[in-house]
Design an enzyme around this catalytic site. Structure first.
Site, PDB file in Angstrom:
ATOM      1  CG  ASP A 128      46.115 -13.851 -69.532  1.00 41.95           C
ATOM      2  OD1 ASP A 128      45.740 -13.652 -70.642  1.00 41.95           O
ATOM      3  OD2 ASP A 128      45.182 -14.794 -68.801  1.00 41.95           O
ATOM      4  CG  HIS A 129      43.496 -10.546 -68.860  1.00 36.51           C
ATOM      5  ND1 HIS A 129      42.176 -10.264 -69.663  1.00 36.51           N
ATOM      6  CD2 HIS A 129      42.964 -11.839 -68.627  1.00 36.51           C
ATOM      7  CE1 HIS A 129      41.456 -11.159 -69.574  1.00 36.51           C
ATOM      8  NE2 HIS A 129      41.980 -12.160 -68.957  1.00 36.51           N
ATOM      9  CG  HIS A 185      37.453 -14.029 -66.381  1.00 33.46           C
ATOM     10  ND1 HIS A 185      37.359 -13.006 -67.369  1.00 33.46           N
ATOM     11  CD2 HIS A 185      38.673 -14.588 -67.182  1.00 33.46           C
ATOM     12  CE1 HIS A 185      38.130 -12.853 -68.262  1.00 33.46           C
ATOM     13  NE2 HIS A 185      38.984 -13.749 -68.082  1.00 33.46           N
ATOM     14  N   GLY A 186      36.307 -17.356 -63.760  1.00 30.14           N
ATOM     15  CA  GLY A 186      35.825 -17.704 -62.353  1.00 30.14           C
ATOM     16  C   GLY A 186      34.856 -18.599 -62.205  1.00 30.14           C
ATOM     17  N   GLY A 209      37.959 -18.416 -69.258  1.00 25.00           N
ATOM     18  CA  GLY A 209      36.990 -18.842 -68.178  1.00 25.00           C
ATOM     19  C   GLY A 209      36.530 -20.361 -68.819  1.00 25.00           C
ATOM     20  N   GLY A 210      37.765 -21.381 -68.565  1.00 26.21           N
ATOM     21  CA  GLY A 210      37.507 -22.496 -68.904  1.00 26.21           C
ATOM     22  C   GLY A 210      37.027 -23.518 -67.743  1.00 26.21           C
ATOM     23  CB  THR A 211      37.099 -22.972 -63.967  1.00 25.14           C
ATOM     24  OG1 THR A 211      38.469 -22.945 -63.968  1.00 25.14           O
ATOM     25  CG2 THR A 211      36.476 -23.781 -62.760  1.00 25.14           C
TER      26      THR A 211
HETATM   27 ZN   LIG Z   1      40.913 -14.155 -68.912  1.00 24.20          ZN
END
Ligand SMILES: [Zn+2]
Length: 408
Positions: A82-83, A181-182, A210-212
């Protein structure tokens, strides 16, 4: 065996209107908990390793454990990098066993993002590896609060998304439509209309970072609008952190194992909640049948040398190990002598390719052709070369001959 082609896995989700979780792991506790959740829910899953976390663990060691765990799983698994910042880091990821890579050049101008992503796609596709691109800017850094990395969320434009996918050939696209994100401050406002128009324009699996902190209803809307992969980490880290604080309160003098006791359960419970919510629970069997297995290939050469001393042959072997192991898709280069002198062939190469497609890209790679023509072939006239595909299907699925395959 259940390493599965990530392109196929995501397209299965996209066509069947569910999303696969891409869960970041930062330790063995995360790895084991994520896979235990996927096994319990019979769900396909993506194990994700994020470049920004490499201060916390050794990528190569983590990959060895991740690959071992994936091969031991009975549910379909993909391993995603990722990234990734550079072409070199994508090559390294593939050579260590990732079968999906993300190029994050979203901070660059549109033309530079296209050019950078396209180079990674050309390299990765020649290795059979799927690529995720990103367009627009999702604030924050994977695993850290967006508040620490301010910057306006930059929404993905529909027109640019269409041009980006056409010009780069990415397999899936991370879009920016309001998530960060976060941890979030307040409830995010998602631009679902924009997401729908992007989906109509590109018609490939979309990815949300950034699903949280999103509500069940927000997840549902994302998935019905083309999202087939959701990156998820912060809530897992929070669940683990909460368990550690509880352990510390219960026993202020407890040591490491006392502090981390039970964190796998905490992470697993949150992953299971997501797998049910996103519709991937219960999909393992159909993914295993309909998607291509991820198989490595052993490129085997046995040979005899003429007109060179053993020391010269070993120098040639050392040069080969160094040169060939850097070629994209080459997992391992073994060189050796026959243990018994009476064998018909005295020397051997075993080159492990990540995937069948590497046979061609390796053969034509300039570093390989230069090495083979200048150093190897002139002294190894007598040789046999064969490519062997790894047999990975477990016995019980062998009977399912004529299996329907996805080549979307
Ligand atoms: Zn990401």
């Amino acid at each position: 065996m259940p390493l599965v082609d990530m392109h196929d896995m995501l397209n299965h989700a996209y066509r069947n209107h569910y999303a696969v979780g891409g869960f970041d792991l930062v330790s063995l506790d995360f790895l084991e908990a994520i896979l235990a959740a996927a096994e319990n829910c019979r769900a396909p899953v993506i194990l994700s390793l994020v470049e920004s976390h490499f201060d916390h663990y050794d990528f190569e060691l983590a990959m060895a454990a991740t690959e071992k765990a994936a091969r031991r799983a009975t549910v379909p698994v993909a391993i995603h990098y990722d990234h990734g910042a550079t072409l070199d880091s994508a090559v390294r990821a593939i050579n260590h066993g990732c079968n999906g890579v993300m190029v994050d050049a979203s901070h660059e101008s549109f033309p530079a993002n296209v050019a950078h992503t396209r180079r990674v796609v050309e390299m990765a596709h020649a290795c059979g590896v799927a690529v995720e691109g990103e367009l627009g800017y999702v604030a924050g850094v994977e695993g850290e609060d967006a508040a620490k990395h301010p910057g306006e969320v930059e929404y993905t434009s529909v027109e640019e998304a269409k041009a980006f996918v056409q010009r780069t050939g990415v397999d899936c696209l991370a879009v920016s439509i309001g998530t960060v994100h976060g941890r979030l401050r307040g409830r995010p406002k998602l631009d679902i209309e924009r997401l729908k128009r992007i989906n109509e324009a590109v018609k490939i699996p979309l990815v949300i970072h950034g699903g949280t902190g999103l509500s069940d209803e927000q997840f549902h809307k994302l998935i019905t609008s083309g999202v087939a992969k959701i990156n998820y980490y912060t809530a897992l880290a929070d669940a683990a952190g909460e368990r550690i604080r509880t352990n510390a309160r219960a026993d202020a003098r407890c040591g490491y194992t006392g502090l981390v006791h039970g964190i796998q359960d905490a992470i697993r419970a949150e992953v299971e909640r997501c797998l049910h919510l996103w519709g991937s629970a219960g999909r393992a069997a159909e993914v295993l049948v309909q998607c291509r297995a991820w198989q490595s290939v052993e490129h085997v050469i046995v040979y005899n040398v003429e007109g060179a001393s053993d020391a010269q042959v070993e120098a040639m072997m050392a040069r080969g190990r160094e040169t060939l192991s850097r070629i994209p898709g080459v997992r391992r280069v073994f060189t050796g002598w026959a243990v018994q002198n009476s064998q018909k062939f005295r020397c051997c190469w075993l080159v492990q390719f990540a995937h069948e497609k590497v046979i061609e890209s390796y053969r034509d790679h300039p570093d390989h052709t230069a090495f083979a023509n200048q150093l190897f072939r002139p002294i190894a006239g007598d040789r046999i070369s064969i490519d062997f595909a790894e047999v990975v299907r477990p016995l019980e699925t062998m009977a399912a001959n004529g299996r329907q395959r996805i080549h979307a």
